[in-house]
Design an enzyme around this catalytic site. Structure first.
Site, PDB file in Angstrom:
ATOM      1  N   GLU A  81     -29.344  20.194   2.709  1.00  0.00           N
ATOM      2  CA  GLU A  81     -28.157  19.293   2.280  1.00  0.00           C
ATOM      3  C   GLU A  81     -26.755  20.176   2.623  1.00  0.00           C
ATOM      4  O   GLU A  81     -25.926  19.411   2.249  1.00  0.00           O
ATOM      5  CB  GLU A  81     -28.261  19.591   1.017  1.00  0.00           C
ATOM      6  CG  GLU A  81     -29.487  19.216   0.475  1.00  0.00           C
ATOM      7  CD  GLU A  81     -29.262  18.704  -1.047  1.00  0.00           C
ATOM      8  OE1 GLU A  81     -28.316  19.000  -1.539  1.00  0.00           O
ATOM      9  OE2 GLU A  81     -29.901  18.939  -2.207  1.00  0.00           O
ATOM     10  N   CYS A 113     -33.736  17.823  -2.082  1.00  0.00           N
ATOM     11  CA  CYS A 113     -34.234  19.890  -1.740  1.00  0.00           C
ATOM     12  C   CYS A 113     -35.388  19.673  -0.857  1.00  0.00           C
ATOM     13  O   CYS A 113     -36.818  20.266  -0.746  1.00  0.00           O
ATOM     14  CB  CYS A 113     -34.274  20.277  -3.029  1.00  0.00           C
ATOM     15  SG  CYS A 113     -33.500  20.094  -3.709  1.00  0.00           S
ATOM     16  N   HIS A 235     -41.205  22.785  -6.650  1.00  0.00           N
ATOM     17  CA  HIS A 235     -40.039  22.580  -6.297  1.00  0.00           C
ATOM     18  C   HIS A 235     -39.459  23.755  -7.604  1.00  0.00           C
ATOM     19  O   HIS A 235     -40.250  23.045  -8.664  1.00  0.00           O
ATOM     20  CB  HIS A 235     -39.663  21.340  -6.185  1.00  0.00           C
ATOM     21  CG  HIS A 235     -38.204  22.054  -5.683  1.00  0.00           C
ATOM     22  ND1 HIS A 235     -37.022  22.701  -5.163  1.00  0.00           N
ATOM     23  CD2 HIS A 235     -36.976  20.893  -6.385  1.00  0.00           C
ATOM     24  CE1 HIS A 235     -35.942  22.678  -4.634  1.00  0.00           C
ATOM     25  NE2 HIS A 235     -35.723  21.408  -6.200  1.00  0.00           N
TER      26      HIS A 235
END
Ligand SMILES: [Zn+2]
Lengths: 347, 138
Positions: A81, A113, A235
Protein backbone atom coordinates in the site's frame (compact mmCIF):
# COMPACT_ATOMS: atom_id res chain seq x y z
CA UNK A 1 7.66 -31.97 -8.27
CA UNK A 2 4.85 -29.74 -7.05
CA UNK A 3 5.14 -25.97 -7.34
CA UNK A 4 6.07 -24.38 -4.08
CA UNK A 5 8.32 -22.16 -2.02
CA UNK A 6 11.95 -22.60 -3.04
CA UNK A 7 13.11 -20.02 -0.54
CA UNK A 8 11.92 -17.27 1.78
CA UNK A 9 13.37 -14.12 3.34
CA UNK A 10 12.16 -11.44 5.71
CA UNK A 11 13.05 -8.03 7.06
CA UNK A 12 11.76 -5.93 9.95
CA UNK A 13 13.24 -2.47 10.72
CA UNK A 14 14.92 -2.16 14.13
CA UNK A 15 12.89 0.76 15.51
CA UNK A 16 9.93 0.18 17.88
CA UNK A 17 7.39 2.34 19.65
CA UNK A 18 5.37 1.03 22.60
CA UNK A 19 1.61 1.36 23.00
CA UNK A 20 2.30 3.27 26.28
CA UNK A 21 4.31 5.92 24.44
CA UNK A 22 1.56 6.57 21.87
CA UNK A 23 -1.14 6.52 24.58
CA UNK A 24 0.74 9.13 26.61
CA UNK A 25 0.43 11.63 23.74
CA UNK A 26 -3.25 11.12 23.00
CA UNK A 27 -4.52 10.47 26.54
CA UNK A 28 -5.76 6.93 25.84
CA UNK A 29 -5.62 4.07 28.34
CA UNK A 30 -2.60 1.97 27.35
CA UNK A 31 -3.64 -1.08 29.37
CA UNK A 32 -7.07 -1.39 27.79
CA UNK A 33 -5.59 -0.90 24.29
CA UNK A 34 -2.95 -3.56 24.91
CA UNK A 35 -5.61 -5.94 26.20
CA UNK A 36 -8.10 -5.10 23.46
CA UNK A 37 -5.73 -5.17 20.46
CA UNK A 38 -3.31 -7.76 21.94
CA UNK A 39 -0.33 -5.66 20.89
CA UNK A 40 2.50 -4.22 22.96
CA UNK A 41 4.68 -2.42 20.40
CA UNK A 42 5.13 -1.91 16.65
CA UNK A 43 8.01 -1.72 14.17
CA UNK A 44 8.80 1.71 12.70
CA UNK A 45 10.90 2.30 9.57
CA UNK A 46 14.07 4.39 9.68
CA UNK A 47 13.87 7.69 7.78
CA UNK A 48 15.80 6.07 4.91
CA UNK A 49 13.65 2.92 4.76
CA UNK A 50 10.61 2.40 2.53
CA UNK A 51 8.80 -0.42 0.77
CA UNK A 52 11.62 -0.70 -1.78
CA UNK A 53 14.44 -1.02 0.77
CA UNK A 54 12.42 -3.52 2.85
CA UNK A 55 11.58 -5.56 -0.28
CA UNK A 56 15.22 -5.58 -1.44
CA UNK A 57 16.50 -6.72 1.97
CA UNK A 58 13.86 -9.47 2.32
CA UNK A 59 14.53 -10.64 -1.27
CA UNK A 60 18.29 -10.75 -0.74
CA UNK A 61 17.65 -12.94 2.32
CA UNK A 62 15.48 -15.22 0.18
CA UNK A 63 18.22 -15.42 -2.44
CA UNK A 64 20.81 -16.34 0.23
CA UNK A 65 18.62 -19.30 1.27
CA UNK A 66 18.43 -20.72 -2.26
CA UNK A 67 20.97 -22.07 -4.71
CA UNK A 68 19.44 -20.33 -7.70
CA UNK A 69 21.11 -17.86 -10.03
CA UNK A 70 19.07 -14.61 -9.95
CA UNK A 71 19.13 -14.62 -13.77
CA UNK A 72 16.69 -17.56 -13.61
CA UNK A 73 14.03 -15.36 -11.96
CA UNK A 74 11.49 -14.63 -14.70
CA UNK A 75 8.92 -12.61 -12.75
CA UNK A 76 8.99 -10.15 -9.86
CA UNK A 77 5.79 -9.08 -8.09
CA UNK A 78 5.58 -7.02 -4.93
CA UNK A 79 2.39 -6.08 -3.16
CA UNK A 80 2.18 -2.93 -1.02
CA UNK A 81 0.00 0.00 0.00
CA UNK A 82 3.11 2.17 0.19
CA UNK A 83 4.99 1.78 -3.08
CA UNK A 84 7.24 4.88 -3.03
CA UNK A 85 6.37 5.84 -6.61
CA UNK A 86 2.84 6.18 -7.96
CA UNK A 87 4.34 5.56 -11.42
CA UNK A 88 7.64 3.58 -11.57
CA UNK A 89 7.50 0.01 -10.28
CA UNK A 90 9.03 -1.18 -7.01
CA UNK A 91 9.71 -4.48 -8.84
CA UNK A 92 12.23 -2.84 -11.20
CA UNK A 93 14.38 -1.59 -8.31
CA UNK A 94 14.18 -4.90 -6.43
CA UNK A 95 15.14 -6.88 -9.55
CA UNK A 96 18.06 -4.55 -10.33
CA UNK A 97 19.35 -4.88 -6.74
CA UNK A 98 19.09 -8.68 -7.07
CA UNK A 99 20.84 -8.63 -10.46
CA UNK A 100 18.17 -10.64 -12.26
CA UNK A 101 19.18 -9.15 -15.61
CA UNK A 102 16.51 -7.72 -17.92
CA UNK A 103 14.74 -11.01 -18.80
CA UNK A 104 11.86 -10.79 -16.35
CA UNK A 105 8.34 -9.40 -16.18
CA UNK A 106 7.06 -7.22 -13.34
CA UNK A 107 4.17 -5.07 -12.23
CA UNK A 108 3.43 -3.60 -8.80
CA UNK A 109 0.44 -4.99 -6.97
CA UNK A 110 -2.00 -3.34 -4.57
CA UNK A 111 -4.85 -4.94 -2.63
CA UNK A 112 -4.64 -3.44 0.88
CA UNK A 113 -2.93 -6.10 3.03
CA UNK A 114 -3.21 -9.07 0.66
CA UNK A 115 -1.36 -7.99 -2.50
CA UNK A 116 1.67 -10.07 -1.46
CA UNK A 117 -0.25 -13.34 -1.34
CA UNK A 118 -1.77 -12.47 -4.73
CA UNK A 119 1.84 -12.15 -5.96
CA UNK A 120 2.49 -15.74 -4.83
CA UNK A 121 -0.61 -16.92 -6.74
CA UNK A 122 0.51 -15.13 -9.91
CA UNK A 123 4.00 -16.65 -9.67
CA UNK A 124 2.47 -20.11 -9.07
CA UNK A 125 0.46 -19.77 -12.28
CA UNK A 126 3.48 -18.69 -14.32
CA UNK A 127 5.65 -21.48 -12.90
CA UNK A 128 2.97 -24.17 -13.33
CA UNK A 129 2.30 -23.16 -16.92
CA UNK A 130 6.01 -23.31 -17.70
CA UNK A 131 6.24 -19.62 -18.67
CA UNK A 132 8.94 -18.99 -16.06
CA UNK A 133 11.34 -21.15 -14.03
CA UNK A 134 11.29 -19.06 -10.86
CA UNK A 135 9.20 -16.12 -9.68
CA UNK A 136 9.86 -13.68 -6.84
CA UNK A 137 6.74 -12.74 -4.85
CA UNK A 138 6.69 -10.41 -1.89
CA UNK A 139 4.71 -8.12 0.33
CA UNK A 140 6.06 -5.11 2.21
CA UNK A 141 4.74 -1.92 3.72
CA UNK A 142 5.60 1.15 5.70
CA UNK A 143 2.03 1.59 6.88
CA UNK A 144 0.68 5.09 7.33
CA UNK A 145 -1.71 6.14 10.09
CA UNK A 146 -3.07 9.59 10.96
CA UNK A 147 -1.72 10.90 14.31
CA UNK A 148 -4.25 10.10 17.03
CA UNK A 149 -6.18 7.55 14.93
CA UNK A 150 -6.74 4.06 16.38
CA UNK A 151 -4.58 2.70 13.52
CA UNK A 152 -1.57 4.49 14.97
CA UNK A 153 -1.14 1.75 17.59
CA UNK A 154 -0.77 -0.94 14.91
CA UNK A 155 0.39 0.53 11.54
CA UNK A 156 3.90 -0.89 11.20
CA UNK A 157 6.74 -1.66 8.77
CA UNK A 158 8.20 -4.92 7.47
CA UNK A 159 8.06 -7.40 4.63
CA UNK A 160 8.79 -10.87 3.31
CA UNK A 161 9.72 -12.36 -0.05
CA UNK A 162 9.33 -15.86 -1.49
CA UNK A 163 10.96 -17.52 -4.47
CA UNK A 164 8.37 -19.71 -6.17
CA UNK A 165 9.45 -22.60 -8.37
CA UNK A 166 9.30 -26.36 -8.99
CA UNK A 167 12.86 -27.44 -8.20
CA UNK A 168 14.27 -27.97 -4.69
CA UNK A 169 11.18 -26.62 -2.94
CA UNK A 170 11.29 -26.19 0.85
CA UNK A 171 7.51 -26.17 1.03
CA UNK A 172 5.06 -27.54 -1.53
CA UNK A 173 1.95 -25.45 -2.16
CA UNK A 174 -0.78 -28.11 -2.36
CA UNK A 175 -3.55 -25.71 -3.28
CA UNK A 176 -4.68 -22.08 -3.19
CA UNK A 177 -8.17 -20.54 -3.12
CA UNK A 178 -9.50 -16.99 -2.86
CA UNK A 179 -12.67 -15.37 -1.50
CA UNK A 180 -13.29 -11.85 -2.81
CA UNK A 181 -16.18 -9.32 -2.71
CA UNK A 182 -16.78 -5.56 -3.04
CA UNK A 183 -16.69 -4.47 0.62
CA UNK A 184 -15.60 -0.89 1.50
CA UNK A 185 -14.21 -1.47 5.01
CA UNK A 186 -10.92 0.44 4.59
CA UNK A 187 -9.58 2.53 1.73
CA UNK A 188 -7.32 5.36 0.71
CA UNK A 189 -8.18 7.72 -2.14
CA UNK A 190 -5.54 8.85 -4.64
CA UNK A 191 -3.33 11.64 -3.19
CA UNK A 192 -4.51 11.11 0.40
CA UNK A 193 -1.72 10.62 2.90
CA UNK A 194 -3.66 8.48 5.37
CA UNK A 195 -6.28 5.77 4.87
CA UNK A 196 -9.89 5.90 6.09
CA UNK A 197 -11.77 3.00 7.64
CA UNK A 198 -15.28 1.94 8.57
CA UNK A 199 -14.53 1.41 12.28
CA UNK A 200 -16.57 -1.55 13.55
CA UNK A 201 -17.54 -2.37 9.94
CA UNK A 202 -14.00 -3.76 9.48
CA UNK A 203 -14.90 -6.84 11.57
CA UNK A 204 -17.78 -9.18 10.80
CA UNK A 205 -18.69 -8.29 7.16
CA UNK A 206 -15.05 -7.67 6.25
CA UNK A 207 -12.18 -9.51 7.98
CA UNK A 208 -14.20 -12.43 9.39
CA UNK A 209 -16.42 -13.08 6.37
CA UNK A 210 -13.47 -13.29 3.99
CA UNK A 211 -10.91 -15.02 6.22
CA UNK A 212 -13.40 -17.66 7.38
CA UNK A 213 -14.82 -17.94 3.87
CA UNK A 214 -11.43 -18.67 2.29
CA UNK A 215 -10.21 -21.01 5.05
CA UNK A 216 -13.47 -23.03 5.07
CA UNK A 217 -13.42 -23.27 1.27
CA UNK A 218 -9.85 -24.58 1.43
CA UNK A 219 -10.62 -27.24 4.04
CA UNK A 220 -13.74 -28.31 2.13
CA UNK A 221 -11.78 -28.59 -1.14
CA UNK A 222 -8.91 -30.50 0.46
CA UNK A 223 -11.11 -32.63 2.67
CA UNK A 224 -9.22 -31.48 5.75
CA UNK A 225 -10.10 -30.29 9.26
CA UNK A 226 -8.06 -28.02 11.55
CA UNK A 227 -6.50 -31.17 13.10
CA UNK A 228 -4.68 -31.89 9.81
CA UNK A 229 -2.53 -28.75 10.14
CA UNK A 230 0.49 -28.20 12.38
CA UNK A 231 0.51 -24.43 11.87
CA UNK A 232 -2.13 -21.86 10.97
CA UNK A 233 -1.42 -18.26 9.97
CA UNK A 234 -4.07 -15.56 9.58
CA UNK A 235 -3.70 -11.94 8.53
CA UNK A 236 -3.02 -10.00 11.72
CA UNK A 237 -4.21 -6.37 11.69
CA UNK A 238 -4.21 -6.61 15.50
CA UNK A 239 -3.95 -9.53 17.92
CA UNK A 240 -7.68 -9.82 18.48
CA UNK A 241 -8.94 -10.60 14.95
CA UNK A 242 -6.66 -13.56 14.08
CA UNK A 243 -7.10 -15.09 17.55
CA UNK A 244 -10.87 -14.95 17.19
CA UNK A 245 -10.81 -16.25 13.59
CA UNK A 246 -8.62 -19.19 14.66
CA UNK A 247 -11.00 -20.03 17.50
CA UNK A 248 -14.08 -19.79 15.27
CA UNK A 249 -12.49 -22.22 12.79
CA UNK A 250 -11.37 -24.61 15.50
CA UNK A 251 -7.59 -23.98 15.58
CA UNK A 252 -5.76 -24.03 18.92
CA UNK A 253 -3.40 -21.40 20.26
CA UNK A 254 -0.58 -23.93 19.85
CA UNK A 255 -1.27 -24.12 16.09
CA UNK A 256 -1.21 -20.33 15.60
CA UNK A 257 1.61 -19.43 18.01
CA UNK A 258 4.51 -19.68 15.54
CA UNK A 259 3.19 -17.25 12.96
CA UNK A 260 1.60 -14.81 15.40
CA UNK A 261 3.92 -11.78 15.24
CA UNK A 262 1.56 -8.82 15.64
CA UNK A 263 2.04 -8.39 19.44
CA UNK A 264 5.76 -7.63 18.85
CA UNK A 265 5.86 -5.82 15.50
CA UNK A 266 2.32 -4.52 14.82
CA UNK A 267 0.44 -4.79 11.54
CA UNK A 268 2.88 -4.81 8.64
CA UNK A 269 -0.04 -4.70 6.17
CA UNK A 270 1.09 -6.42 2.93
CA UNK A 271 3.90 -7.98 4.96
CA UNK A 272 1.71 -9.36 7.76
CA UNK A 273 0.49 -12.81 6.68
CA UNK A 274 3.69 -13.32 4.66
CA UNK A 275 5.91 -12.59 7.67
CA UNK A 276 3.67 -14.97 9.64
CA UNK A 277 4.31 -17.69 7.04
CA UNK A 278 8.04 -16.89 6.98
CA UNK A 279 8.19 -17.19 10.79
CA UNK A 280 6.55 -20.64 10.54
CA UNK A 281 9.07 -21.72 7.86
CA UNK A 282 11.86 -20.49 10.16
CA UNK A 283 10.84 -23.29 12.58
CA UNK A 284 8.74 -25.89 10.76
CA UNK A 285 9.82 -29.53 10.50
CA UNK A 286 9.77 -31.62 7.31
CA UNK A 287 6.37 -33.23 6.83
CA UNK A 288 4.45 -30.51 8.68
CA UNK A 289 1.39 -28.92 7.09
CA UNK A 290 0.55 -25.20 7.15
CA UNK A 291 -2.60 -23.25 6.33
CA UNK A 292 -2.15 -19.54 5.59
CA UNK A 293 -4.99 -17.06 5.05
CA UNK A 294 -4.35 -13.44 4.13
CA UNK A 295 -6.86 -10.61 4.16
CA UNK A 296 -6.97 -7.39 2.18
CA UNK A 297 -9.58 -4.72 2.77
CA UNK A 298 -11.83 -3.95 -0.10
CA UNK A 299 -12.04 -7.01 0.35
CA UNK A 300 -10.57 -10.46 -0.17
CA UNK A 301 -8.66 -13.40 1.28
CA UNK A 302 -6.19 -15.83 -0.31
CA UNK A 303 -5.65 -19.18 1.38
CA UNK A 304 -2.77 -21.64 0.90
CA UNK A 305 -2.37 -25.27 1.96
CA UNK A 306 1.37 -25.97 2.29
CA UNK A 307 3.50 -29.06 3.08
CA UNK A 308 7.05 -28.65 4.36
CA UNK A 309 9.79 -30.78 2.71
CA UNK A 310 13.13 -32.04 4.01
CA UNK A 311 14.94 -29.26 2.08
CA UNK A 312 13.87 -26.74 4.70
CA UNK A 313 16.40 -27.72 7.37
CA UNK A 314 19.44 -26.63 5.35
CA UNK A 315 17.81 -23.59 3.75
CA UNK A 316 16.77 -21.93 6.99
CA UNK A 317 20.36 -21.66 8.23
CA UNK A 318 21.52 -19.46 5.37
CA UNK A 319 19.78 -16.15 6.21
CA UNK A 320 18.68 -14.27 9.35
CA UNK A 321 15.60 -15.66 11.14
CA UNK A 322 12.65 -13.40 11.94
CA UNK A 323 13.39 -13.98 15.62
CA UNK A 324 16.71 -12.13 15.13
CA UNK A 325 14.95 -9.12 13.62
CA UNK A 326 12.30 -9.09 16.38
CA UNK A 327 14.93 -9.19 19.11
CA UNK A 328 17.15 -6.52 17.54
CA UNK A 329 15.20 -3.41 18.53
CA UNK A 330 15.62 0.23 19.48
CA UNK A 331 12.84 2.07 21.25
CA UNK A 332 11.68 5.49 20.09
CA UNK A 333 9.86 8.20 21.98
CA UNK A 334 6.90 9.83 20.22
CA UNK A 335 8.95 12.85 19.06
CA UNK A 336 11.54 10.63 17.36
CA UNK A 337 8.76 8.49 15.94
CA UNK A 338 7.14 11.60 14.43
CA UNK A 339 10.46 12.61 12.89
CA UNK A 340 11.04 9.16 11.39
CA UNK A 341 7.53 8.92 9.97
CA UNK A 342 7.65 12.55 8.75
CA UNK A 343 4.66 13.73 10.73
CA UNK A 344 6.42 17.05 11.25
CA UNK A 345 6.46 19.39 8.28
CA UNK A 346 10.14 20.26 7.88
CA UNK A 347 10.74 22.62 4.98
CA UNK B 1 23.57 14.39 -9.51
CA UNK B 2 21.34 14.44 -12.57
CA UNK B 3 18.94 11.56 -13.33
CA UNK B 4 21.32 10.03 -15.96
CA UNK B 5 24.21 10.25 -13.47
CA UNK B 6 22.15 8.46 -10.81
CA UNK B 7 21.15 5.82 -13.37
CA UNK B 8 24.76 5.22 -14.48
CA UNK B 9 25.85 4.65 -10.89
CA UNK B 10 23.21 2.00 -10.11
CA UNK B 11 25.68 -0.99 -10.14
CA UNK B 12 28.04 0.94 -7.85
CA UNK B 13 25.31 2.12 -5.46
CA UNK B 14 23.08 -1.00 -5.33
CA UNK B 15 25.70 -3.74 -5.32
CA UNK B 16 29.08 -2.11 -4.61
CA UNK B 17 30.54 -2.75 -8.05
CA UNK B 18 34.06 -1.37 -8.43
CA UNK B 19 36.91 -2.34 -10.74
CA UNK B 20 39.82 -4.76 -10.75
CA UNK B 21 42.92 -4.17 -12.85
CA UNK B 22 43.45 -7.11 -15.22
CA UNK B 23 47.22 -6.60 -15.19
CA UNK B 24 48.17 -5.97 -11.54
CA UNK B 25 44.93 -7.04 -9.72
CA UNK B 26 44.60 -3.67 -7.93
CA UNK B 27 41.01 -3.12 -6.70
CA UNK B 28 39.12 0.16 -7.00
CA UNK B 29 36.00 1.55 -5.39
CA UNK B 30 34.46 3.71 -6.75
CA UNK B 31 35.20 2.30 -10.22
CA UNK B 32 37.77 4.03 -12.44
CA UNK B 33 38.90 3.66 -16.04
CA UNK B 34 42.70 3.62 -15.73
CA UNK B 35 44.82 1.78 -13.12
CA UNK B 36 46.92 4.25 -11.10
CA UNK B 37 49.40 1.52 -10.20
CA UNK B 38 50.31 0.25 -13.67
CA UNK B 39 48.53 2.58 -16.08
CA UNK B 40 46.58 -0.25 -17.70
CA UNK B 41 43.20 0.52 -19.32
CA UNK B 42 41.88 -3.05 -18.95
CA UNK B 43 39.82 -2.92 -15.77
CA UNK B 44 37.04 -5.46 -15.15
CA UNK B 45 33.94 -5.20 -12.94
CA UNK B 46 34.44 -6.37 -9.38
CA UNK B 47 31.70 -6.81 -6.76
CA UNK B 48 32.71 -6.01 -3.21
CA UNK B 49 31.13 -8.07 -0.40
CA UNK B 50 30.08 -5.05 1.66
CA UNK B 51 32.00 -5.97 4.81
CA UNK B 52 34.63 -3.81 6.41
CA UNK B 53 35.66 -1.77 9.44
CA UNK B 54 35.60 1.85 10.55
CA UNK B 55 38.87 3.74 9.94
CA UNK B 56 37.55 7.06 11.23
CA UNK B 57 34.25 8.89 11.62
CA UNK B 58 32.61 12.21 12.37
CA UNK B 59 29.22 13.24 13.73
CA UNK B 60 27.48 15.84 11.56
CA UNK B 61 25.27 18.07 13.72
CA UNK B 62 25.14 21.13 11.48
CA UNK B 63 24.81 20.10 7.84
CA UNK B 64 25.00 22.52 4.94
CA UNK B 65 22.05 24.85 5.36
CA UNK B 66 19.72 25.75 2.53
CA UNK B 67 18.12 29.08 3.57
CA UNK B 68 16.88 29.93 0.10
CA UNK B 69 15.49 26.42 -0.45
CA UNK B 70 17.49 26.23 -3.67
CA UNK B 71 18.82 22.71 -3.32
CA UNK B 72 16.46 20.10 -4.66
CA UNK B 73 18.24 17.16 -3.05
CA UNK B 74 16.66 15.95 0.16
CA UNK B 75 19.04 13.49 1.82
CA UNK B 76 17.17 10.66 3.58
CA UNK B 77 18.73 11.11 6.99
CA UNK B 78 18.18 12.68 10.38
CA UNK B 79 20.39 15.16 12.22
CA UNK B 80 22.80 14.28 13.74
CA UNK B 81 24.14 11.61 11.44
CA UNK B 82 27.33 9.57 11.43
CA UNK B 83 29.73 9.77 8.49
CA UNK B 84 32.55 7.22 8.43
CA UNK B 85 35.55 6.23 6.35
CA UNK B 86 35.26 2.47 5.93
CA UNK B 87 37.94 0.08 4.78
CA UNK B 88 36.38 -2.78 2.84
CA UNK B 89 37.75 -6.30 3.51
CA UNK B 90 39.08 -6.34 -0.04
CA UNK B 91 41.10 -3.17 0.57
CA UNK B 92 39.58 0.01 -0.88
CA UNK B 93 38.19 2.73 1.40
CA UNK B 94 34.94 4.63 0.99
CA UNK B 95 32.89 7.22 2.87
CA UNK B 96 29.42 6.23 4.01
CA UNK B 97 26.74 7.00 6.53
CA UNK B 98 26.43 4.57 9.48
CA UNK B 99 22.76 3.86 10.28
CA UNK B 100 20.69 2.11 12.95
CA UNK B 101 22.93 3.22 15.81
CA UNK B 102 23.52 6.27 18.00
CA UNK B 103 26.71 8.39 17.80
CA UNK B 104 28.03 7.03 21.12
CA UNK B 105 28.07 3.45 19.79
CA UNK B 106 30.45 4.17 16.90
CA UNK B 107 34.13 3.39 17.50
CA UNK B 108 37.19 3.24 15.26
CA UNK B 109 37.87 -0.40 14.32
CA UNK B 110 34.28 -1.61 14.67
CA UNK B 111 33.07 -4.06 12.01
CA UNK B 112 30.38 -2.88 9.60
CA UNK B 113 28.27 -4.36 6.80
CA UNK B 114 26.41 -2.73 3.94
CA UNK B 115 22.63 -2.24 3.90
CA UNK B 116 20.31 -1.07 1.11
CA UNK B 117 18.75 2.31 1.91
CA UNK B 118 17.26 5.44 0.46
CA UNK B 119 20.04 7.99 -0.14
CA UNK B 120 18.48 11.11 -1.63
CA UNK B 121 15.09 12.26 -2.85
CA UNK B 122 15.23 14.84 -5.61
CA UNK B 123 12.44 16.84 -3.95
CA UNK B 124 8.84 15.60 -3.58
CA UNK B 125 8.45 15.28 -7.37
CA UNK B 126 11.86 13.89 -8.25
CA UNK B 127 13.49 10.48 -8.44
CA UNK B 128 14.64 8.57 -5.38
CA UNK B 129 18.25 7.43 -5.27
CA UNK B 130 18.82 4.14 -3.46
CA UNK B 131 22.13 2.62 -2.49
CA UNK B 132 24.49 1.42 0.17
CA UNK B 133 24.89 2.68 3.69
CA UNK B 134 26.54 0.72 6.49
CA UNK B 135 25.56 -0.54 9.91
CA UNK B 136 27.52 -2.04 12.80
CA UNK B 137 27.76 -5.81 12.38
CA UNK B 138 28.53 -6.76 15.98
ZN1 LIG C 1 47.02 -2.19 -12.62
Amino acid sequence: MKTGIVSWGAYIPCYRIKVEEISKIWGSDAESIKRGLKISEKAVPGIDEDTVTISVTASRNALKRSKIDPIEIGAVYFGSESHPYAVKPTGTIVAEALETGPDYTTVDLEFACKAGTAAIQICMGLVKSGMIKYGLAGGADTAQSAPGDALEFTAAAGGAAFIIGKKDVCAEINHTVSFTTDTPDFWRREDQKYPSHGGGFTGKPAYFRHVLGAAKKMMKTMGTTPKDYDHAVFHQPNGKFPSRAAKMLGFSEEQTKQGFLVPFIGNTYSGASMLGLAAVLDQAKPGQRIIVTSYGSGAGSDCFDISVTEKITEARKKAPLIKTYIENKRYLNYADYSKKTKQYIME
Amino acid sequence: MTVPQIWRKIPQFYNLYGKKCSSCNKLYFPPRDICVECGDHKLENFKFRGKGNIITYTIIRTPLSDPEGELIDRPAREIPYILAVIELEEGPRLTSEIVDCSPDEVKIGKKVESVFRKIVEKGPKGVIQYGYKFRLSG
